[in-house]
Design a protein around this motif. Structure first.
Motif, PDB file in Angstrom:
ATOM      1  N   ALA A  10       0.824  -1.207   0.000  1.00  0.00           N
ATOM      2  CA  ALA A  10       0.000   0.000   0.000  1.00  0.00           C
ATOM      3  C   ALA A  10       0.855   1.252   0.000  1.00  0.00           C
ATOM      4  N   PHE A  11       1.929   1.217   0.778  1.00  0.00           N
ATOM      5  CA  PHE A  11       2.839   2.351   0.857  1.00  0.00           C
ATOM      6  C   PHE A  11       3.503   2.606  -0.494  1.00  0.00           C
ATOM      7  N   ALA A  15       3.274   5.887  -2.740  1.00  0.00           N
ATOM      8  CA  ALA A  15       4.486   6.577  -3.189  1.00  0.00           C
ATOM      9  C   ALA A  15       4.468   6.784  -4.692  1.00  0.00           C
ATOM     10  N   GLY A  16       3.999   5.761  -5.412  1.00  0.00           N
ATOM     11  CA  GLY A  16       3.923   5.887  -6.870  1.00  0.00           C
ATOM     12  C   GLY A  16       2.963   6.959  -7.303  1.00  0.00           C
ATOM     13  N   LEU A  17       1.807   7.009  -6.629  1.00  0.00           N
ATOM     14  CA  LEU A  17       0.825   8.037  -6.965  1.00  0.00           C
ATOM     15  C   LEU A  17       1.345   9.426  -6.657  1.00  0.00           C
ATOM     16  N   GLY A 288       4.179  14.489  -2.774  1.00  0.00           N
ATOM     17  CA  GLY A 288       4.903  13.488  -3.545  1.00  0.00           C
ATOM     18  C   GLY A 288       6.351  13.374  -3.103  1.00  0.00           C
ATOM     19  N   PHE A 289       6.977  14.516  -2.815  1.00  0.00           N
ATOM     20  CA  PHE A 289       8.377  14.514  -2.366  1.00  0.00           C
ATOM     21  C   PHE A 289       8.538  13.760  -1.053  1.00  0.00           C
ATOM     22  N   PHE A 290       7.660  14.070  -0.069  1.00  0.00           N
ATOM     23  CA  PHE A 290       7.778  13.434   1.241  1.00  0.00           C
ATOM     24  C   PHE A 290       7.432  11.948   1.188  1.00  0.00           C
ATOM     25  N   ILE A 291       6.451  11.586   0.359  1.00  0.00           N
ATOM     26  CA  ILE A 291       6.107  10.172   0.227  1.00  0.00           C
ATOM     27  C   ILE A 291       7.281   9.388  -0.341  1.00  0.00           C
ATOM     28  N   TRP A 295       9.379   6.600   1.658  1.00  0.00           N
ATOM     29  CA  TRP A 295       9.423   5.251   1.089  1.00  0.00           C
ATOM     30  C   TRP A 295      10.856   4.737   1.021  1.00  0.00           C
ATOM     31  N   LYS A 296      11.758   5.581   0.596  1.00  0.00           N
ATOM     32  CA  LYS A 296      13.159   5.162   0.546  1.00  0.00           C
ATOM     33  C   LYS A 296      13.675   4.797   1.938  1.00  0.00           C
ATOM     34  N   ARG A 297      13.304   5.571   2.935  1.00  0.00           N
ATOM     35  CA  ARG A 297      13.719   5.276   4.306  1.00  0.00           C
ATOM     36  C   ARG A 297      13.098   3.971   4.788  1.00  0.00           C
TER      37      ARG A 297
END
Length: 315
Positions: A10-11, A15-17, A288-291, A295-297
């Motif tokens: 889901a995450f 993140a993709g959206l 979008g930037f924060f997601i 996600w990377k973290r």
């Protein structure tokens, strides 16, 4: 039965959206001009134009099928029961039309040709948020389907009520005269309507030359022309379709407008509109930037956990 999404899946979707919003929205800001437009624009020396003299027009309508053929438009036979082309005005099938003004009490009548006026500073171009309407090098106002979002701001902005929307199509277009730009002008030919006119009621050439010709006609026979002036020389900042008439311009359906460019007024609206539009766009990009960052973290933490336990994180 479809398995439910895990938290990680889901995450990843979120993140993709968010990234898609940021990538799609931020690099493509609204293209409508918010810069102050001149109140009285000046036409380029080689700007093209049409001159329509209502006193010469016989109402033969030869220009109408010529326009349809050049632009690949179907005939509008709704009112005639499918027999002949009979539009009631500019519409999704009609870029050019000859209409009749008639006063039964005085027997006064006159024909009028209507199409896009190709303003020197077009309000439709100023109002279009994604630049789908463009004023080309010779002055023709053209429409790009790949940039149009169907907002119809151009219809609202145009004081001549020219742009028309194809309501009946699943992928609608904006329909308006483009001076036959792609069909004929780029090949060095004049527009289909002026080429087809048998009486010379509408002629094509450079705007500066046609203005001079129109004023010469008024000087030669002043009693022939009701207002003894050229409509479009100054109206709405000037247009590239000019008119001479033996009756009031308002009687043949040309609006009474001031000399100030409509685009000059329009920028006062769009500067506010697109200023506030920037807020939601910026928020979407920020999300979008924060997601993406989170996600990377999250992925780094997951990989670290897998190395420690030897089991994938299914939470």
């Amino acid at each position: 039965m479809t398995a439910p999404l895990t938290r990680r899946q889901a995450f990843k979707v979120a993140a993709g959206l968010g990234g898609a919003i940021a990538a799609a929205v931020l690099p493509k800001p609204a293209q409508a001009s918010t810069e102050e437009h001149p109140a009285h624009p000046v036409a380029a020396p080689d700007a093209i134009a049409m001159l329509y003299d209502s006193t010469i027009c016989t109402g033969c309508k030869a220009c109408m099928p010529a326009c349809n053929e050049a632009n690949g438009l179907p005939t509008d036979t709704t009112l005639s029961g499918g027999i002949w082309d009979m539009p009631t005005g500019l519409n999704a099938k009609t870029k050019n039309i000859i209409e009749l003004y008639e006063d039964p009490q005085t027997d006064e009548f006159a024909f009028v040709k209507k199409q896009c006026m190709h303003c020197l500073d077009p309000a439709c171009v100023t109002g279009c948020p994604f630049g789908s309407l463009v004023k080309r090098d010779l002055g023709a106002v053209t429409w790009n389907s790949s940039l149009c979002i169907g907002c119809r701001y151009c219809e609202v902005a145009c004081p001549f009520e020219v742009p028309q929307f194809q309501w009946e199509n699943w992928n609608p277009k904006i329909v308006k005269c483009e001076f036959c730009y792609d069909q004929r002008l780029v090949e060095g030919l004049e527009p289909a309507c002026t080429a087809a006119c048998p009486t010379g009621a509408v002629i094509f050439g450079k705007r500066v030359d046609l203005l001079s010709k129109a004023k010469d006609r008024i000087t030669a026979t002043p009693d022939k022309y009701f207002e003894q002036r050229v409509y479009g020389e100054h109206e709405a900042g000037g247009t590239q379709v000019l008119y001479l008439s033996g009756v009031s311009f308002q009687k043949i359906g040309l609006p009474k407008l001031g000399n100030t460019s409509i685009g000059h007024y329009a920028t006062k609206v769009t500067s506010v509109l697109y200023k506030w539009l920037g807020g939601p766009v910026a928020v979407a990009g920020l999300l979008g930037f924060f997601i993406r960052r989170n996600w990377k973290r999250h992925e780094l933490e997951r990989l670290t956990q897998e190395k420690k336990t030897g089991y994938p994180d299914q939470l």
